[in-house]
Motif scaffolding. Structure first.
Motif, short mmCIF file in Angstrom:
data_model
loop_
_atom_site.label_atom_id
_atom_site.label_comp_id
_atom_site.label_asym_id
_atom_site.label_seq_id
_atom_site.Cartn_x
_atom_site.Cartn_y
_atom_site.Cartn_z
N SER A 78 0.85 -1.19 0.00
CA SER A 78 0.00 0.00 0.00
C SER A 78 0.88 1.24 0.00
O SER A 78 1.70 1.43 0.90
N CYS A 79 0.71 2.08 -1.01
CA CYS A 79 1.55 3.27 -1.18
C CYS A 79 0.69 4.53 -1.02
O CYS A 79 -0.04 4.93 -1.92
N LEU A 80 0.77 5.14 0.15
CA LEU A 80 0.08 6.40 0.46
C LEU A 80 -1.42 6.32 0.22
O LEU A 80 -2.00 7.14 -0.50
N SER A 81 -2.04 5.33 0.83
CA SER A 81 -3.49 5.21 0.75
C SER A 81 -4.13 5.06 2.12
O SER A 81 -5.24 5.55 2.35
N LEU A 82 -3.44 4.42 3.05
CA LEU A 82 -4.05 4.05 4.33
C LEU A 82 -4.39 5.24 5.22
O LEU A 82 -5.22 5.12 6.11
N HIS A 83 -3.77 6.40 5.00
CA HIS A 83 -4.09 7.55 5.85
C HIS A 83 -5.47 8.13 5.53
O HIS A 83 -5.94 9.03 6.22
N TRP A 84 -6.13 7.62 4.47
CA TRP A 84 -7.46 8.09 4.12
C TRP A 84 -8.56 7.16 4.63
O TRP A 84 -9.74 7.44 4.41
N VAL A 85 -8.23 6.05 5.24
CA VAL A 85 -9.26 5.11 5.69
C VAL A 85 -9.77 5.51 7.07
O VAL A 85 -9.04 6.10 7.87
N ASN A 86 -11.02 5.19 7.36
CA ASN A 86 -11.61 5.52 8.66
C ASN A 86 -11.21 4.51 9.73
O ASN A 86 -11.04 4.87 10.89
N ASP A 87 -11.09 3.25 9.35
CA ASP A 87 -10.80 2.19 10.32
C ASP A 87 -9.46 1.55 9.99
O ASP A 87 -9.39 0.47 9.42
N LEU A 88 -8.37 2.24 10.34
CA LEU A 88 -7.04 1.73 10.02
C LEU A 88 -6.76 0.40 10.69
O LEU A 88 -6.28 -0.53 10.02
N PRO A 89 -7.04 0.21 11.99
CA PRO A 89 -6.79 -1.12 12.58
C PRO A 89 -7.57 -2.22 11.87
O PRO A 89 -7.06 -3.32 11.65
#
Length: 223
Positions: free
Chosen positions: A153-164
């Protein structure tokens, strides 16, 4: 900027405990506070990819291209090849375009923005490409459990609501010796900008309100 990135690299455990299996059975979106309007973000990205033949969205490609190169360096340190890899939140394929046949045969690109996902032609890639239009927050609705050798994952996860919840799904999607590589904005990203905005607002309004997306810290990611 690079010092504010969180680099994630982890192999799936060979044996899975009952506790982890129980955790994976919980739906990620249950009682999750929605920080981001992902539908609005998808529409923004779709419009950017459509305007001027995609040239509007290409103006910021250099950021994800640079981070993708950093991820590729870490992947090349692993002396192993993969039959298939998943590029989660791929965009137009910043990371996937760097893959070579001696590292993987095929890459599955998953992104919530259809226009961004299909922005660039297959000729830009050196490996076989499969594009899947799906929400990154619902990975296990797209990818079967214990089916993948590697997820990136390349610079996408900071946009998700439920990271865990998404990280749990990534682990569940990996085979027993699967690999996860990721990079996301976090920690002190845009620290100077956030500080300047807060000081200016305190001076003019007597208080502060959020103007920049919240950032997770490495202590929370690796806990």
């Amino acid at each position: 900027m690079m010092s504010s990135l969180l680099w994630l690299a982890r192999r799936a455990r060979v044996t899975r405990t009952y506790a982890s299996q129980a955790a994976s059975s919980v739906q990620p979106h249950t009682s999750v506070y929605k920080v981001f309007d992902r539908e609005a973000k998808r529409l923004q990205r779709d419009l950017a990819a459509e305007r001027d033949g995609g040239s509007r969205s290409r103006t910021v490609d250099y950021v994800r291209d640079e981070v993708a190169e950093g991820l590729m360096e870490r992947l090349l340190d692993i002396k192993r090849s993969f039959d298939t890899m998943v590029d989660l939140g791929s965009g137009p394929g910043h990371f996937s375009k760097l893959l070579e046949p001696n590292k993987t045969r095929k890459v599955i690109m998953i992104d919530s923005s259809r226009e961004t996902l299909y922005r660039d032609p297959d000729e830009d890639f050196e490996v076989e490409v499969e594009r899947v239009h799906a929400d990154e927050e619902n990975l296990l609705q797209t990818i079967p459990r214990e089916s993948q050798e590697a997820v990136v994952s390349c610079l996408s996860l900071h946009w998700v609501n439920d990271l865990p919840g998404v990280l749990v799904q990534i682990r569940e999607a990996l085979k027993s010796d699967g690999l996860f590589l990721g990079a996301m904005f976090g920690g002190d990203t845009l620290f100077e900008l956030r500080t300047a905005l807060q000081l200016a607002e305190v001076d003019r309004e007597g208080g502060i309100s959020p103007h920049v997306s919240p950032m997770t810290g490495s202590a929370f990611v690796f806990a």
